[in-house]
Design a protein around this motif. Structure first.
Motif, short mmCIF file in Angstrom:
data_model
loop_
_atom_site.label_atom_id
_atom_site.label_comp_id
_atom_site.label_asym_id
_atom_site.label_seq_id
_atom_site.Cartn_x
_atom_site.Cartn_y
_atom_site.Cartn_z
N LEU A 85 -42.49 -49.84 74.52
CA LEU A 85 -42.65 -48.38 74.51
C LEU A 85 -42.14 -47.81 75.84
O LEU A 85 -42.61 -48.18 76.91
N ASP A 86 -41.19 -46.88 75.73
CA ASP A 86 -40.51 -46.33 76.89
C ASP A 86 -40.76 -44.83 76.97
O ASP A 86 -41.04 -44.17 75.97
N TYR A 87 -40.63 -44.29 78.18
CA TYR A 87 -40.76 -42.85 78.45
C TYR A 87 -39.38 -42.23 78.56
O TYR A 87 -38.40 -42.92 78.88
N GLU A 88 -39.28 -40.92 78.31
CA GLU A 88 -38.03 -40.18 78.51
C GLU A 88 -38.35 -38.72 78.79
O GLU A 88 -38.71 -37.98 77.88
N VAL A 89 -38.24 -38.27 80.02
CA VAL A 89 -38.40 -36.85 80.31
C VAL A 89 -37.20 -36.10 79.73
O VAL A 89 -36.06 -36.55 79.86
N LEU A 148 -35.66 -32.88 87.01
CA LEU A 148 -36.56 -33.54 86.07
C LEU A 148 -37.10 -34.79 86.73
O LEU A 148 -36.35 -35.53 87.40
N LYS A 149 -38.38 -35.07 86.51
CA LYS A 149 -38.99 -36.27 87.10
C LYS A 149 -39.98 -36.88 86.11
O LYS A 149 -40.58 -36.19 85.30
N LEU A 162 -42.85 -42.74 90.97
CA LEU A 162 -41.68 -42.00 90.51
C LEU A 162 -40.70 -42.94 89.83
O LEU A 162 -40.24 -43.91 90.43
N ARG A 163 -40.36 -42.66 88.57
CA ARG A 163 -39.44 -43.50 87.81
C ARG A 163 -38.12 -42.79 87.49
O ARG A 163 -37.06 -43.41 87.50
N GLN A 164 -38.19 -41.51 87.14
CA GLN A 164 -36.99 -40.74 86.86
C GLN A 164 -36.92 -39.56 87.82
O GLN A 164 -37.93 -38.90 88.06
N ASP A 165 -35.74 -39.30 88.35
CA ASP A 165 -35.55 -38.21 89.31
C ASP A 165 -34.11 -37.76 89.20
O ASP A 165 -33.20 -38.41 89.72
N VAL A 175 -35.12 -44.92 82.90
CA VAL A 175 -35.98 -45.44 81.84
C VAL A 175 -36.10 -46.95 81.97
O VAL A 175 -35.28 -47.61 82.62
N VAL A 176 -37.12 -47.51 81.33
CA VAL A 176 -37.33 -48.96 81.40
C VAL A 176 -36.13 -49.70 80.82
O VAL A 176 -35.70 -50.72 81.36
#
Length: 297
Positions: free
Chosen positions: A136-140, A213-214, A221-224, A261-262
């Motif tokens: 399961l992955d995140y996506e802003v 976007l973060k 912090l994973r996405q920036d 993303v992962v």
């Protein structure tokens, strides 16, 4: 204007965030103000600028007359800031650096797929990690909310059809998504599209193609990134989709995710979301959306 919904007795009620606090619109109407306004988020979106203008007049009046009913932001149960979209349309591989990290070529036209309303949930809600995925992955993502019926609109006019913008987390079960060439299965599990907390009208956002976007996972912090890294900008996306289908008020367009993303990490560094994780996606001018991941019962 900053619109939101909150849940009360099984219903989604309309709220507006002001400098003084969050106003419960329905409760404030009952306080005696004689205004013809919409009290449902979808009706406000459909009414577009006229509905927002009337709502602003109402808010100004109840605040000045001390008849506004405020609710405590910490006590409410947040709903999705768009409750009944006719369509949820997503754009894949729309950031250059995200395409780079996944070794994918830049698409020549927008890659479209869809989600359904079972995926909608709100700020601070718990999201079960499905038993059927281990990745399961995140996506802003920047969410575009349509405010006027749009068909065959030009790129130059496309943003005139936008009601507002909101943060979205396009959750993705990568093992399900990549099982077949069609991504649908990995994108449509329950509560896979938390959206909100706020729907901010387009006039307050200005240029949607220059927003930071973060993503934070457990505070890390994973996405920036910035929406200026999009391959197809917001106007191009709205115009493109409108050539093939009629966009309706309340439709949500998810515009793609940036790098971080992962899935984009080397395989030996990939740690996917687990029960107990807390994920916050944040977009400049739109606020931060936090969700808590739990074990599916």
């Amino acid at each position: 204007m900053k619109l939101l919904t909150f849940e009360e007795q099984g219903l989604h009620k309309l709220g507006v965030k002001t400098e003084e606090g969050i106003i419960d619109i329905s409760a404030s109407v009952k306080s005696g103000a004689n205004f013809d306004i919409e009290t449902d988020i979808m009706d406000v979106i459909s009414g577009n600028q006229e509905a927002v203008s009337k709502l602003q007049d109402f808010i100004d009046h109840v605040i000045s007359e001390k008849k506004a009913v405020f609710i405590n932001e910490e006590d409410i149960t947040w709903g999705p800031c768009v409750t009944k979209p006719h369509k949820i349309i997503c754009v894949g591989l729309n950031y250059r650096k995200h395409a780079d990290e996944t070794n994918a070529p830049y698409p020549e036209v927008p890659i479209l797929f869809n989600k359904f309303d079972n995926t909608l949930t709100g700020h601070k809600s718990e999201i079960p990690v499905p038993k059927v995925t281990e990745k399961l992955d995140y996506e802003v993502e920047l969410g575009i909310v349509i405010g006027k019926k749009a068909k065959y609109v030009s790129k130059e006019e496309a943003l005139d059809y936008v009601f507002g913008y909101c943060p979205v987390n396009d959750l993705s079960a990568r093992d399900l998504q990549l099982r077949t060439p069609q991504w649908l299965l990995g994108k449509t599990c329950d509560k896979f599209s938390p959206v909100g907390p706020l729907l901010v009208t387009a006039d307050e956002v200005g240029n949607p193609n220059d927003l930071t976007l973060k993503t934070y996972v457990n505070g890390e912090l994973r996405q920036d990134s910035n929406t200026n890294d999009m391959i197809f900008n917001c106007a191009e996306i709205v115009s493109y989709i409108s050539q093939y289908m009629t966009l309706e008020p309340g439709d949500i367009i998810l515009t793609g995710t940036p790098e971080g993303v992962v899935l984009g990490l080397p395989e030996d560094q990939q740690v996917y979301l687990q029960p107990g994780d807390v994920v916050t996606v944040e977009i400049e001018k739109l606020g931060a959306l936090t969700n808590y991941f739990v074990e599916e019962k």
